[in-house]
Design an enzyme around this catalytic site. Sequence first.
Site, PDB file in Angstrom:
ATOM      1  N   ASP A   8      48.814  39.616  40.125  1.00 41.90           N
ATOM      2  CA  ASP A   8      47.971  39.080  39.067  1.00 41.90           C
ATOM      3  C   ASP A   8      48.795  39.012  37.793  1.00 41.90           C
ATOM      4  O   ASP A   8      49.395  40.018  37.376  1.00 41.90           O
ATOM      5  CB  ASP A   8      46.745  39.973  38.846  1.00 41.90           C
ATOM      6  CG  ASP A   8      45.758  39.902  39.997  1.00 41.90           C
ATOM      7  OD1 ASP A   8      46.048  39.193  40.979  1.00 41.90           O
ATOM      8  OD2 ASP A   8      44.706  40.561  39.905  1.00 41.90           O
ATOM      9  N   ASP A 129      33.742  34.107  43.646  1.00 40.38           N
ATOM     10  CA  ASP A 129      33.701  35.418  43.026  1.00 40.38           C
ATOM     11  C   ASP A 129      32.252  35.722  42.680  1.00 40.38           C
ATOM     12  O   ASP A 129      31.562  34.885  42.083  1.00 40.38           O
ATOM     13  CB  ASP A 129      34.549  35.438  41.760  1.00 40.38           C
ATOM     14  CG  ASP A 129      35.969  34.935  42.005  1.00 40.38           C
ATOM     15  OD1 ASP A 129      36.475  35.163  43.122  1.00 40.38           O
ATOM     16  OD2 ASP A 129      36.551  34.330  41.096  1.00 40.38           O
TER      17      ASP A 129
END
Length: 238
Positions: A8, A129
């Site tokens: 990330d 998500d």
Amino acid sequence: MILYPAIDLKDGACVRLLRGDMEAATVFGEDPAAQAQSFVAAGCEWLHLVDLNGAFEGRPVNAAAVESILAAVDVPAQLGGGIRDMATIEAWLDRGLARVILGTVAVENPDLVREAARAFPGKVAVGLDARNGRVATRGWATETDMQVTDLAKSFEDAGVAAIIYTDIDRDGAMQGPNVAATAALARAVEMPVIASGGVSSMDDLLALRDTGVIAGAISGRALYDGALDLSQAIAALG
């Protein structure tokens, strides 16, 4: 089941967030390419990359870091975060990405997902998500009333390569993945489903694998913290 180590990216560094909070970022490394090489040396088949700044800003922000990773390793990589138009999709695939992940636009512009999946077979995944089963967008900052399963089913005939399902409340919390919800989604659709969020131990990976319906799992913090050994995990899943 494939294990995808996660990198990330925030401000060019490798970080992990806690439940998607950009203010709760832990920096694990300043050299994304070196981190990618470490994961590949441990035997990974794929890399999972996220442009966190891009997810919030709606455009690629960590392009230099992503390009350094692509130049450093020879395993396929998938990228999500800030990819919201066809030009950006094309540009990333031209730079050597194996797969782009479309999240926010899957809600806001589903026709783009369909167009991209037709234009680039096997190279477009949808990132879903969710909090409490409802889809969140724009770096998880915006919650919708849309159910994950309903949105996933709407892409059943679009040629999408995979669904990446993240339970936001589990992400970065080291509390285990939502195995039941992920398996339920995988059983509801024909597309491969990849689990993300909370994968923090070998037991978590084996629980996901043993459902028999989950195609992959993404892990980040557990690999950086040492709670999960990538080489051992890959051997166990293999």
